[in-house]
Design an enzyme around this catalytic site. Structure first.
Site, mmCIF file in Angstrom:
data_model
loop_
_atom_site.group_PDB
_atom_site.id
_atom_site.type_symbol
_atom_site.label_atom_id
_atom_site.label_comp_id
_atom_site.label_asym_id
_atom_site.label_seq_id
_atom_site.Cartn_x
_atom_site.Cartn_y
_atom_site.Cartn_z
ATOM 1 C CG HIS A 1 -1.913 -1.350 1.472
ATOM 2 N ND1 HIS A 1 -3.137 -1.630 1.001
ATOM 3 C CD2 HIS A 1 -1.374 -2.348 2.514
ATOM 4 C CE1 HIS A 1 -3.253 -2.407 1.416
ATOM 5 N NE2 HIS A 1 -2.720 -2.766 2.387
HETATM 6 O O1 RIB Z 1 -4.677 0.134 4.505
HETATM 7 C C1 RIB Z 1 -3.778 -0.031 4.706
HETATM 8 C C2 RIB Z 1 -2.890 0.854 5.346
HETATM 9 O O2 RIB Z 1 -3.549 0.942 6.913
HETATM 10 C C3 RIB Z 1 -1.428 1.423 5.253
HETATM 11 O O3 RIB Z 1 -0.930 2.304 5.316
HETATM 12 C C4 RIB Z 1 -0.888 0.091 6.545
HETATM 13 O O4 RIB Z 1 0.165 1.050 6.855
HETATM 14 C C5 RIB Z 1 -2.378 0.336 7.751
HETATM 15 O O5 RIB Z 1 -2.090 1.327 7.845
#
Ligand code: RIB
Ligand code: CA
Length: 312
Positions: free
Chosen positions: A242
């Site tokens: 992500h």
């Molecule tokens: O949903 C994904 C996000 O939530 C990313 O930033 C992961 O690190 C968590 O913080």
């Protein structure tokens, strides 16, 4: 022209990869500081983990600040089930030696935005938006001084990952997200719609592991760890990286496709709190406020990431 950035983060293995990608790109990015927030794990751990990542990259000069330890109004929700108890499970790293900065992260954000030329600083929040929202509430004048905000958060076509409707970063602090999305700042959003297309695969992880030195194997071990959760849940071959999508966008925006639309944050829904209500089809007539990214050249993304990590 190097872009000045502040990364606001809740490490988190994917946050760690985003930080490493930024530190591996000094020609394009000047990291003014790293501000930590409670999210994946409590603040004490996110502030510890951020320093461990900087030390892994040999960058003990980076200023790391602790910020808010809970959302604006709600109880903190964490994600140890994804990231492990430490938040950086996958490899054992030594406890950090570099100190935390004395100054609170919110004061660092405000002071830096007031000191730097207006419009010259980009904020890159990759955790819950509590620190950014608190800074905007305490110093409304900074809204006009922020160059751009590039966040990882939200979901529309991909729907939620912590509830059926909400993505984790927004869900943890929806009121903070409402403030950030309503601040009138140039906002770029990396939702699950795009990050779920940046999936690790065996060849991609083995390419990390094959990078000479300790950074590549560390990233491979982190993805080995946190990929188990997503593979089990989604039945996919790998896990979404992500947070590095934000830094990759700063380095090579041509790898991404999105559209400038209206995105509102649900803060009162019985089942939908934390949902990013993205008007992708422009049916509401509401004023567009975010460039919402929907697609990525995944091969290009992983090639960039592997090439840059090898520089550290
Ligand atoms: O949903 C994904 C996000 O939530 C990313 O930033 C992961 O690190 C968590 O913080
Ligand atoms: Ca994160």
């Amino acid at each position: 022209m190097r872009r000045k950035i502040i990364i606001d983060t809740d490490p988190g293995q994917d946050d760690a990869v985003a930080i490493l990608l930024a530190l591996a790109s000094p020609d394009e990015l000047e990291v003014l500081g790293i501000t930590c927030v409670a999210g994946n794990v409590p603040l004490e751990l996110t502030a510890r983990n951020a320093r461990m990542v900087c030390e892994l990259a040999g960058r003990t000069d980076i200023k790391v600040f602790a910020g808010c330890d809970r959302p604006l109004q709600r109880k903190l929700v964490t994600a140890e089930h994804v990231h492990g108890k430490s938040g950086l499970d996958g490899i054992a790293l030594p406890a950090p030696v570099m100190p935390l900065q004395e100054q609170h992260a919110v004061d660092f954000l405000i002071d830096t935005l007031r000191a730097e030329d207006s419009g010259s600083v980009t904020l890159v929040p990759i955790g819950p938006l509590t620190n950014i929202a608190t800074a905007l509430q305490r110093a409304p004048d900074i809204a006009g001084r922020i160059g751009q905000i590039v966040i990882m958060g939200g979901a529309y076509f991909e729907v939620g990952n912590i509830t059926p409707a909400a993505e984790f970063n927004i869900f943890v602090d929806p009121e903070a997200a409402e403030i950030v999305f309503g601040a009138g700042v140039d906002l770029v959003v990396m939702p699950l719609d795009v990050t779920h297309k940046a999936l690790t695969t065996r060849p991609r992880v083995e390419a990390f592991r094959a990078i000479p030195g300790k950074i590549g194997p560390a990233v491979a071990s982190w993805t080995d760890f946190f990929e188990r959760y997503d593979k089990e849940k989604y039945g996919t071959e790998g896990a979404p990286l992500h947070d590095p999508c934000t830094i990759a966008w700063l380095l090579r925006p041509e790898l991404f496709i999105g559209r400038f639309i209206n995105v509102e944050i649900e803060t009162g829904g019985a089942f939908t709190t934390g949902m990013t209500v993205a008007d992708w089809w422009r049916v509401t007539g509401r004023k567009p406020n975010a460039t919402f990214i929907g697609d990525i050249d995944a091969e290009g993304f992983f090639a960039l990431l592997t090439e840059r990590l090898a520089r550290l």
